[in-house]
Design a protein around this motif. Structure first.
Motif, PDB file in Angstrom:
ATOM      1  N   UNK A 154     -12.596   8.541  -1.064  1.00 35.36           N
ATOM      2  CA  UNK A 154     -11.577   8.490  -0.009  1.00 35.36           C
ATOM      3  C   UNK A 154     -11.211   9.875   0.559  1.00 35.36           C
ATOM      4  N   UNK A 155     -12.227  10.596   1.059  1.00 30.43           N
ATOM      5  CA  UNK A 155     -11.910  11.853   1.750  1.00 30.43           C
ATOM      6  C   UNK A 155     -11.219  11.565   3.077  1.00 30.43           C
ATOM      7  N   UNK A 156     -10.558  12.563   3.616  1.00 27.40           N
ATOM      8  CA  UNK A 156      -9.928  12.414   4.935  1.00 27.40           C
ATOM      9  C   UNK A 156     -10.984  12.312   6.029  1.00 27.40           C
ATOM     10  N   UNK A 157     -12.103  13.018   5.843  1.00 30.75           N
ATOM     11  CA  UNK A 157     -13.177  13.019   6.836  1.00 30.75           C
ATOM     12  C   UNK A 157     -14.502  13.300   6.136  1.00 30.75           C
ATOM     13  N   UNK A 158     -15.542  12.581   6.551  1.00 30.16           N
ATOM     14  CA  UNK A 158     -16.910  12.933   6.179  1.00 30.16           C
ATOM     15  C   UNK A 158     -17.700  13.123   7.461  1.00 30.16           C
TER      16      UNK A 158
END
Length: 276
Positions: free
Chosen positions: A143-147
């Motif tokens: 669950x990163x903020x952005x990939x």
């Protein structure tokens, strides 16, 4: 004696035989593990020939992970999602089980060994080949903020974006499209370091970021050297990932996951002193 191999082109540099020999010592298994060079146009035949001689399993490295996906007759869920395979287990039924242990190896190294939680982070993944494909879903699961995925050929990055669209939103582009943006973690999943080369990284990308090269060396790779010069906050190569993904392969073959911290230290000592 059960026989295993790592197959690639090039492959002489591989430390997989070193790692699996130590896993075998640790767990009391008696195995023979070798490095196998496959001609670029004879991957499948090389695999089948190895199996005919009694081989029990293989690790697959560049540039054959997509071909290995096609050759496998049965896939684990994580290999199916990645559409790339880095581990074969040859079944007595005649099937070739394909798995992908790259993702779990990367996550274990970054989050556990290096104590860098990925939840809420902005991550840039460089490359769109088999190495990148194998780690995208495990990265998204943290669950990163952005990939974001950068590649010399943006269409390949877009293809990966579509492949994983049902899991999360992914941003893609050429390297220069990310100039001036901030990332907490930048991962080099290209094979550039293998050839002592650099991907076309924007000049201002690394400041205060964690730079991670999935390849490993006795010294800083060109990617990590550039990151150091540009002010990266932390540098790491893929030695820990290599050991962790190898431990997952060992588990698939032998039903036991070996301890990895000692082997990571032994690998780093071997990289500094190759004859030890």
């Amino acid at each position: 004696m059960d026989t295993y191999a790592v197959i690639g082109n090039p492959v002489a540099h591989s430390k997989s035989p070193f790692i699996h020999a130590r896993f075998a010592q640790q767990t009391g298994r008696i195995i023979h593990y070798t490095a196998l060079l496959a001609p670029l146009d004879r991957f499948e035949q090389t695999v089948l020939d190895f199996r005919k001689t009694g081989g029990k399993g293989m690790n697959i490295t560049v540039p054959f992970k997509f071909e290995a996906f096609t050759l496998a007759s049965r896939l684990t869920d994580r290999a199916s999602a990645a559409r790339a395979v880095n581990t074969f287990r040859f079944e007595e039924t005649g099937e070739i089980l394909g798995d992908n242990t790259d993702g779990v190896g990367l996550i274990c190294d970054i989050e556990v060994n290096l104590n860098f939680p990925l939840a809420g982070k902005r991550i840039l993944l460089m490359g769109a080949g088999g190495a990148a494909s194998g780690v995208i879903l495990p990265l998204l699961q943290q669950q990163p903020d952005l990939l974001a995925i950068a590649n010399r050929t943006p269409d390949k990055a877009v293809s990966l974006q579509r492949q994983f669209a049902s899991y999360s939103n992914i941003t893609t582009g050429h390297y220069h499209d990310f100039a001036g943006q901030h990332f907490d973690l930048i991962i080099n999943a290209t094979s550039a370091s293998l050839h002592n080369e650099l991907p076309p990284v924007p000049a201002d990308l690394f400041r205060n970021a964690f730079a991670y090269d999935m390849l490993y060396s006795s010294r800083l790779t060109p990617f990590l050297e550039l990151a150091r010069v540009q002010g990266a906050g932390y540098l790491a190569d893929g030695a820990g990932m290599l050991v962790e993904q190898a431990a997952e392969s060992f588990l698939l073959w032998h039903g036991i996951r070996p301890e990895t911290q000692t082997v990571i230290r032994q690998l780093r000592d071997n990289l500094r002193h190759p004859t030890s």
